[in-house]
Write an enzyme that holds these catalytic residues in place. Structure first.
Site, PDB file in Angstrom:
ATOM      1  CE1 TYR A  80      -4.352  -0.299  -0.525  1.00  0.00           C
ATOM      2  CE2 TYR A  80      -4.079  -2.166   0.944  1.00  0.00           C
ATOM      3  CZ  TYR A  80      -4.830  -1.467   0.026  1.00  0.00           C
ATOM      4  OH  TYR A  80      -6.061  -1.921  -0.348  1.00  0.00           O
ATOM      5  CD  GLU A 119      -2.916 -31.483  10.306  1.00  0.00           C
ATOM      6  OE1 GLU A 119      -2.461 -32.636  10.460  1.00  0.00           O
ATOM      7  OE2 GLU A 119      -3.676 -31.172   9.379  1.00  0.00           O
ATOM      8  CG  ASP A 161      -5.801 -34.465  10.806  1.00  0.00           C
ATOM      9  OD1 ASP A 161      -5.908 -34.628  12.034  1.00  0.00           O
ATOM     10  OD2 ASP A 161      -6.441 -33.611  10.167  1.00  0.00           O
TER      11      ASP A 161
END
Lengths: 419, 419
Positions: free
Chosen positions: B162, B248, B300
């Site tokens: 910006y 996780e 997982d």
């Protein structure tokens, strides 16, 4: 008047004295005095006697849940099961009376400034092919919640789902019934010890206890303190802040945390990093209620910024049954407001054109009661839809990285420029 | 052998004594003693003499950046600009020599166990129609970084964009050049004081300083401490932990934080809540390096769990030039591993079928060097692809909400069951 004092702006990030509007800033002590007056005037008007449904004679036609201690949840479950047993033993089988959470059963109450649930409910009998499955799921969820009460631990909705995948089949089913169970028992989802993932952070002039540990948020560096998922273990809030600064995005949060903005203007800075999550909403409300501080919101100048502000302020339709506990009344819209774009001379290239979808969302918001009741908001939103321009908080970086903390916010505070 | 001792399992979440495998758990003191032996054996082998590119005679053919203090970044920029000025004054115009970050310029080095950047680079001359724009952007980014050095503040990539939207046009352009500038100056992106949004949290047996404030992570309640975005202001790490538990998902993190697992087994628990972000990767590495603790990962049981583990361990291709600073060597895969599904008798309905895309990702991973070099991982991944089943950490909740913290993890630690 003031516009005539406009100064020639040299190249964007030259030395800070030439920053637009910096010359209008008064000494901090003057600004602080004016905020103090505002803060002191806040609690008596809005908090001393919060309106309830029964004040409005709505308690028979509208329904609300409340925060219950774990022991009350436990006895509510036990009474419920006892009554079901009686019903079975007297030969009538059993069924749950479940409050409807559909959108036709929702109502915005202007006096309360939030969405509430009306009183429609439906029967969920066990001895009926169309409802036997849902009744079984409801019974199982109630049993699991009872276990949580006995163990006094918190779990997520995902944990709950996995305790009986065979029955629930997919998580939307156990999630929906969980909300039903909240309504049946008349308590909030947090009272059931089922929590949402946390994503908010807080920093600044606040001390509170999290699960027994005392946390001093002025000593949390730049990272801040993660907002705990379980509001019932948060307590002992103390603060010498003059206001709470609610920030939409984490980039702005980081700027303010690194600059320790809260030391220059005593405040508590909080963000959910985008969409408000339940944990942050509960935390903000608790701060507002216990500390009786005004809440000033810094969001992007686009329809989603205002939408986010409205979720903190008036609640989401999805959880309207719990709006009394999730919403923070009387949040002020500090910025970035559509009128700020011209006022602060945000260059054209830092503004973004609104998409068709943005414009539609903006127009939809104009129809919402919680916007309509605030004429200043309507005016700003009309301006946004008319100019078809939006801007992020970060657009202020065009005047230098610290323009937000060194000029924009101090000037806003000095001018009490909020709606 | 042990399987013969199997006990009849009554209804899933009955009292905890009947939990599967709970009877195999030895007293905590025995488990602790065995972890201690492991922890003490860890640092001497892996950390005392970390391999570098030059040890492998790769320093001329591969390129790496390093963490530089702000003053060195500042003088590197000033020297660079001086040499450009000389080139212009001697009539040769100017150009940047920019290291290539394309995938053909990347190399997995087994001895280092991470991806590094090879030495190809290209010229970016100003006096050329095809590169003038990018050269201008590069110069502007370098100028902005120089400002950050002088002010000693941190900003995000969005802030950087910006400051000059007119030139950069969209953020992908300023982001890409920012990575180029890291490579040109030979320093990490964090050394440039450009930081990523934080999303990780840490809790447990760790004390560290964040921007000058001392943080005790045993006193952070259930919410934990938000990991700071700027690693250069993190220091003074102290710990009596025996290992770091890298988790996780935040649901598992919450379970362990609420149960204060770190008090039963002294450890530090850290999560990025999904995909690893730069701040969490830097923080994990710093903990590993300063505290010399083993890192055990709980992800997982699906290809993405292993992928996440690999990003922490070996780095992402996108930032391979910085792999030395972002990666944590020697992370152990604790669970949930494909073989755990049968071993812990996870019920069929809590396992999920892998999609075509899952299976493809799994097969692709089997081709990756960082998987191949670990035969145990290959075996597990082959099993996953063969059975076409995956499972989340949360699947363990089928045996009760606290099975993870009370049985699964203690048993894993007792059996030193990691790869």
């Amino acid at each position: 008047m003031a516009d005539k004092k406009k100064r020639r702006r040299s190249d964007a990030d030259s030395d800070t004295d030439s920053l637009p509007f910096k010359n209008r800033l008064k000494p901090d002590s003057v600004i602080l005095q004016s905020i103090k007056t505002f803060t002191e005037s806040t609690p008596s008007t809005s908090d001393s006697k919060p309106l309830t449904l029964s004040d409005l004679s709505l308690s028979t036609t509208c329904r609300e849940v409340s925060d219950l201690p774990l022991s009350s949840v436990q006895s509510a479950i036990e009474s419920l099961i006892l009554s079901l047993t009686h019903s079975i033993l007297s030969g009538n089988g059993f069924s749950f009376s479940v409050p409807s959470r559909s959108s036709t059963n929702q109502l915005y109450v202007p006096e309360l400034d939030r969405i509430v649930l009306k009183d429609k409910s439906s029967l969920r009998p066990y001895a009926n092919v169309s409802t036997v499955r849902k009744t079984t799921i409801t019974t199982r969820i109630i049993q699991l919640i009872h276990q949580l009460c006995l163990k006094n631990i918190h779990v997520t909705k995902r944990d709950l789902f996995y305790t009986d995948v065979k029955l629930f089949q997919d998580q939307t089913q156990s999630d929906a019934v969980l909300d039903d169970v909240s309504c049946i028992l008349g308590c909030t989802r947090s009272s059931l010890n089922v929590v949402a993932a946390e994503k908010g952070v807080v920093v600044g002039r606040l001390i509170f206890s999290d699960n027994g540990d005392m946390i001093d948020c002025t000593k949390m560096g730049m990272g801040g303190k993660a907002i705990p998922p379980n509001i019932d273990r948060v307590g002992d809030m103390q603060s010498d802040a003059l206001f709470i600064l609610l920030v939409e995005k984490d980039a702005a949060y980081m700027r303010l945390a690194e600059d320790r903005f809260y030391n220059r203007f005593p405040c508590i800075i909080v963000t959910a990093k985008g969409q408000p999550d339940v944990a942050t909403r509960l935390f903000l409300r608790k701060m507002k209620m216990e500390l009786k501080l005004p809440v000033l919101a810094l969001v992007d100048s686009d329809p989603y910024g205002l939408k986010i502000l409205s979720v903190y302020g008036c609640g989401s339709k999805n959880m309207s049954y719990d709006s009394a506990n999730l919403t923070t009344p009387d949040i002020k819209w500090l910025g970035i407001r559509p009128s700020d774009l011209d006022k602060y001379k945000i260059p054209e290239q830092c503004r973004l054109p609104m998409t068709e979808q943005d414009i539609k969302t903006g127009k939809d918001l104009l129809e919402e009661d919680f916007v309509k009741k605030n004429p200043g908001w309507v005016e700003e939103l009309n301006l946004m839809v008319k100019t078809k321009q939006k801007a992020e908080i970060q657009a202020l970086s065009t005047f230098g990285f610290q323009y937000l903390s060194e000029v924009y916010l101090p000037l806003k505070l000095q001018q009490k420029d909020w709606l």
